[in-house]
Design a protein around this motif. Structure first.
Motif, mmCIF file in Angstrom:
data_model
loop_
_atom_site.group_PDB
_atom_site.id
_atom_site.type_symbol
_atom_site.label_atom_id
_atom_site.label_comp_id
_atom_site.label_asym_id
_atom_site.label_seq_id
_atom_site.Cartn_x
_atom_site.Cartn_y
_atom_site.Cartn_z
ATOM 1 N N ILE A 705 0.857 -1.199 0.000
ATOM 2 C CA ILE A 705 0.000 0.000 0.000
ATOM 3 C C ILE A 705 0.893 1.248 0.000
ATOM 4 O O ILE A 705 2.124 1.157 0.126
ATOM 5 C CB ILE A 705 -0.938 0.012 1.217
ATOM 6 N N GLY A 706 0.294 2.387 -0.126
ATOM 7 C CA GLY A 706 1.051 3.641 -0.112
ATOM 8 C C GLY A 706 0.984 4.314 1.245
ATOM 9 O O GLY A 706 0.130 4.001 2.083
ATOM 10 N N GLY A 707 1.904 5.249 1.469
ATOM 11 C CA GLY A 707 1.902 6.032 2.697
ATOM 12 C C GLY A 707 2.217 5.236 3.937
ATOM 13 O O GLY A 707 1.754 5.576 5.043
ATOM 14 N N VAL A 708 3.022 4.195 3.808
ATOM 15 C CA VAL A 708 3.251 3.301 4.941
ATOM 16 C C VAL A 708 3.923 4.023 6.107
ATOM 17 O O VAL A 708 3.587 3.786 7.279
ATOM 18 C CB VAL A 708 4.078 2.060 4.498
ATOM 19 N N ASN A 709 4.862 4.917 5.812
ATOM 20 C CA ASN A 709 5.551 5.636 6.898
ATOM 21 C C ASN A 709 4.593 6.533 7.671
ATOM 22 O O ASN A 709 4.624 6.569 8.905
ATOM 23 C CB ASN A 709 6.696 6.470 6.320
ATOM 24 N N HIS A 710 3.745 7.266 6.958
ATOM 25 C CA HIS A 710 2.796 8.166 7.610
ATOM 26 C C HIS A 710 1.809 7.381 8.470
ATOM 27 O O HIS A 710 1.421 7.824 9.555
ATOM 28 C CB HIS A 710 2.048 8.989 6.564
ATOM 29 N N LYS A 711 1.390 6.220 7.977
ATOM 30 C CA LYS A 711 0.428 5.408 8.726
ATOM 31 C C LYS A 711 1.031 4.897 10.038
ATOM 32 O O LYS A 711 0.394 4.973 11.103
ATOM 33 C CB LYS A 711 -0.035 4.241 7.863
ATOM 34 N N ILE A 712 2.246 4.369 9.959
ATOM 35 C CA ILE A 712 2.903 3.867 11.169
ATOM 36 C C ILE A 712 3.100 4.993 12.173
ATOM 37 O O ILE A 712 2.807 4.852 13.371
ATOM 38 C CB ILE A 712 4.252 3.204 10.816
ATOM 39 N N GLU A 713 3.599 6.129 11.694
ATOM 40 C CA GLU A 713 3.878 7.265 12.582
ATOM 41 C C GLU A 713 2.592 7.812 13.193
ATOM 42 O O GLU A 713 2.582 8.256 14.358
ATOM 43 C CB GLU A 713 4.616 8.347 11.802
ATOM 44 N N GLY A 714 1.478 7.772 12.416
ATOM 45 C CA GLY A 714 0.202 8.257 12.941
ATOM 46 C C GLY A 714 -0.273 7.424 14.118
ATOM 47 O O GLY A 714 -0.731 7.967 15.145
ATOM 48 N N PHE A 715 -0.167 6.088 13.999
ATOM 49 C CA PHE A 715 -0.595 5.227 15.108
ATOM 50 C C PHE A 715 0.391 5.311 16.275
ATOM 51 O O PHE A 715 -0.016 5.264 17.451
ATOM 52 C CB PHE A 715 -0.729 3.779 14.641
ATOM 53 N N PHE A 716 1.666 5.467 15.969
ATOM 54 C CA PHE A 716 2.678 5.611 17.031
ATOM 55 C C PHE A 716 2.374 6.846 17.875
ATOM 56 O O PHE A 716 2.448 6.797 19.116
ATOM 57 C CB PHE A 716 4.069 5.722 16.413
#
Length: 827
Positions: A705-716
């Motif tokens: 999928i796209g935006g994997v870094n933003h997604k991880i950082e958002g949940f972190f």
């Protein structure tokens, strides 16, 4: 077994972020680096562009495509500057001059670069010389003597006419008397009575009173009529004589003028050899000979009665030169970037002016050049979107490139000024045009406009990233050096360069690539320099680059903070701890144009007996995009393949993005939705501390999928706000591991065991991590291992199918007696 799976699927810390060791860079600061001279990261586009500009054939103009912020314009400008310097050819000067025989068709003259300016000055000097010499010529003693001789001859003949007439009149008893009629004196024949001239009307009155004989009056009257006829004839002869004299004077004036003018024009013709120039000068002199009155003094030109007011316009205006294009200062082919490509700016215009009578007038001197003509013989760069929204620009550009000719005219779509009939001589075009556009606009135009492939035969496509290797990293450092030199910034030390390279890798979205969004990277270089100044540091260091990145995010993340505040206060319900059946934390990316961030979203699923299948609540509420709808349909296909090979898939299930009111699209939550369904069917709870992202295919394989870094950082960030427990983390597709370029604080949290990143290939692997239970493999007997997730799901689906069947049979039995009774009654 579950714990072993967790360890196996955890992404190693070293894979969470690619790091560039500053010690590997062969310099201390960019002061020790040579500035970049080549174009960085666009080998394919550069090669195509050079090919298009280098091939000298019709139609080989270039369409430069690529996304914004890939440095297309700067790259094109630099390439053309380099090509132009190597070329060295300077195009001709262009001049428009008056067409004295057909004024509505001005003549185009070509000169070598710099000669147009000189020709304009020489023509002006030539006219000034005539303005000085010609009046002196007509005031010279020689000219006055010749004119006096002609006039004396005219006067002599006139006097002889009147002398003979006067003698004859007196012999007949009459006298010639001048009578004033306004400002004109006219000779009148009057009879002499007692030696005095008497008007014939007065004499007639005397006859009526009997004071003069009537017979004698009639004789005098007849003689007067005859004499009048002779006088009229003499005046006609005098008028012809005067006309002949005037023609002789004009002929003499023209001869004398041509003699002087030809002598003055001789050096001019010698300086500019060629039939066209010689014909123009000859036509000019011929025109002047027909208008010699323009050489009269200023006093003679004054309007009668108003000596202070001169006639409108310059009488010598038709003899000026309109230096249309001046390449006198050019050292190479012209390069123009037209940032405002209106019709007037691009193709020029024919200006108009209102005279004293209120009429619109124009002439050859009002013809103005546009960018296309100014760049003739060189290169023109325009932006497609700017050009196609301007009325008339795109058709006119295509016409000029197809015909290789440019016709100057004023674009007037509303026909407000249709009185001008000026049609200048067309200009032969030899120009290369580069049009900048994004790929979508290019494809759209290519599909709808058949001329595009004829006049833009080369496409230079610019990429958003380049390969990351030792060479590209070195060139990136050289790029930083070039920008620090251009903007007079502080040098970057090796740690700052490493930080910049890492940020460029993160921007590309792939560990093996470096972003080519050089306008954004350049802004970051400037901002890091600012923070180094604030820190009173002589060089830019890693902490200054980090500060620039942080403050850039801070300036744009107001919406992100507001959403996080809603999560913190419980308005948006997100669990980061505990276990819940049929509930998973999905991850979504929000794009604000200049900023992207990720946040979790609660996804729930409920299942029951029925035949409705999977109900996508977002779709039912018209909040689901087409890609999300496709993901739900794929999800249903996976369930059929996995669990409906020996029984029908009969159930009713609903899936919802809780507290989502603005629409959902994309298929990155399709695996998350499957996990929620499996949890609901198996009645096994899912760990709320692990968020999930990833799309899925019908075979159950988890896709990137796209935006994997933003997604991880958002949940972190959500977990950190609620305190990290050491059990929280994010589960991603294994194919996204190479895209990881996480923030340094996230990496540190994973390193210390406070947060975890898991990578999975399949739904089975993912459900084991989320539930802590074995997924279960299908045995030879067609059954799953007892107690596994798949077994529980399979049994639940079987129970739902059997329950539905049983329910249907019972309903039929209830209805059967009623049906029979009704039949019996009817009979």
């Amino acid at each position: 077994m579950a714990m072993r799976k967790l360890e196996e699927k955890a992404v190693p810390v070293e894979n969470l972020r690619w790091r560039l060791d500053p010690a590997t860079l062969p310099f201390e600061t960019t002061e020790n680096v040579e500035p970049l001279k080549d174009i960085l990261g666009q080998d394919r586009g550069v090669e195509a562009f050079k090919f298009g500009m280098g091939i000298n054939k019709q139609g080989y103009n270039v369409f430069v495509t690529g996304t914004a912020n890939t440095g297309r314009l700067a790259t094109v400008r630099k390439l053309l500057e380099d090509i132009s310097k190597k070329d060295g050819r300077v195009p001709d000067d262009l001049c428009y001059v008056n067409n004295f025989k057909t004024p509505e068709a001005p003549i185009l003259l070509r000169f070598k670069a710099g000669m147009g300016r000189r020709f304009k000055k020489d023509i002006r000097d030539f006219v000034e010389a005539l303005k000085k010499e010609v009046p002196q010529l007509f005031e010279s003693q020689d000219y006055l003597n010749r004119k006096k001789e002609v006039m004396q001859e005219y006067e002599r003949k006139g006097k002889s006419f009147f002398k003979d007439l006067d003698k004859k009149v007196r012999e007949e008893g009459f006298a010639l008397v001048d009578i004033q009629m306004g400002q004109i004196k006219r000779p009148e024949v009057m009879p002499l009575i007692d030696g005095n001239p008497v008007h014939i009307d007065q004499l007639e009155g005397m006859v009526e009173k009997g004071r003069f004989p009537k017979e004698e009056f009639e004789v005098l009257k007849q003689k007067q009529t005859k004499l009048r006829e002779e006088i009229d004839q003499i005046f006609l002869e005098l008028r012809d004589l005067q006309k002949g004299v005037q023609e002789n004077i004009e002929k003499m004036d023209k001869l004398m003028f041509m003699k002087v003018a030809t002598e003055i024009a001789a050096p001019l013709k010698g300086r500019y050899p060629g039939e066209q120039i010689e014909r123009y000068v000859s036509d000019m002199l011929e025109e002047m000979t027909d208008n010699l009155q323009i050489f009269a003094s200023q006093a003679q030109q004054a309007v009668p009665g108003m000596p202070f007011l001169l006639p409108e316009g310059d009488a010598f205006h038709p003899y000026q030169v309109n230096l249309f294009v001046d390449n006198g200062d050019q050292k190479a082919p012209p390069l123009l970037v037209e940032t405002h490509p209106t019709y007037r700016n691009l193709f020029g215009s024919i200006e108009r002016a209102v005279d004293r009578s209120g009429l619109w007038r124009t002439d050859f001197s009002k013809i103005k050049a546009g960018s296309l003509v100014k760049a003739n013989g060189g290169y023109l760069v325009i932006n497609l979107l700017d050009a196609i929204i301007e009325p008339g620009v795109w058709p006119a550009l295509k016409r000029a490139l197809k015909t290789k000719q440019m016709q100057i005219e004023t674009y007037d779509p509303f026909y407000l000024f249709t009185t001008t009939g000026l049609r200048p001589e067309p200009i032969d075009m030899d120009i290369k045009v580069a049009v900048i556009a994004d790929a979508y606009l290019y494809q759209l135009l290519l599909f709808y406009d058949e001329d595009v492939k004829k006049i833009f035969k080369v496409r230079a496509d610019f990429d958003t990233s380049m390969d990351k290797n030792e060479k590209s990293i070195r060139q990136f450092a050289e790029f930083i050096k070039r920008k620090t030199d251009e903007d007079k910034l502080k040098p970057f030390d090796r740690s700052a360069v490493a930080a910049m390279v890492e940020q460029a890798v993160r921007m590309s979205g792939r560990q093996e690539k470096i972003s080519t969004s050089f306008p954004i990277i350049t802004d970051l270089i400037r901002e890091a320099d600012y923070w180094a100044n604030e820190d009173h540091s002589s060089v830019v260091q890693e902490k200054h680059v980090d500060k620039a990145i942080e403050t850039r995010i801070y300036r744009s993340n107001l919406i992100e903070e507001h959403i996080q505040e809603m999560i913190d206060r419980g308005t948006l319900m997100i669990d980061t701890d505990g276990e819940v059946v049929g509930q998973v934390n999905g991850l979504a990316v929000y794009s604000l144009g200049d900023y992207m961030f990720g946040k979790p979203s609660r996804i729930t699923a409920t299942t029951s007996m029925g035949r409705a299948g999977i109900i996508n609540i977002e779709r039912e509420a018209d909040l689901s995009g087409s890609t999300h709808n496709k993901g739900v349909l794929i999800l249903a296909g996976y369930l059929r393949k996995k669990y409906a090979q020996d029984k029908p898939l009969t159930m009713s299930a609903s899936i919802a993005f809780e507290q989502s009111y603005s629409g959902v699209d994309g298929d990155s939550a399709s695996s998350t939705e499957i996990y929620a369904l499996l949890s609901s069917l198996s009645e096994v709870p899912i760990k709320q501390g692990t968020a999930v992202t990833g799309s899925v295919n019908q075979k159950g394989e988890v896709q990137a999928i796209g935006g994997v870094n933003h997604k991880i950082e958002g949940f972190f960030d959500c977990c950190r706000k609620k305190d990290l427990t050491g059990t929280q983390g994010v589960m991603i597709p294994e194919s996204n591991v190479k895209d990881l370029m996480l923030r340094k604080d996230v990496v540190e949290a994973v390193k210390s065991g406070q947060f975890h990143i898991y990578a999975v290939k399949s739904i089975d692997e993912g459900i084991e991590i989320l539930t802590g239970k074995v997924a279960g493999e299908l045995g030879p007997d067609g059954l799953y291992s007892k107690g596994t997730i798949n077994d529980l799901v399979n049994e639940k689906l079987k129970a739902l199918a059997e329950g539905l069947k049983k329910f249907g049979e019972e309903e039929e039995k209830k209805e059967e007696p009623k049906g029979k009774g009704k039949k019996g009654k009817k009979q």
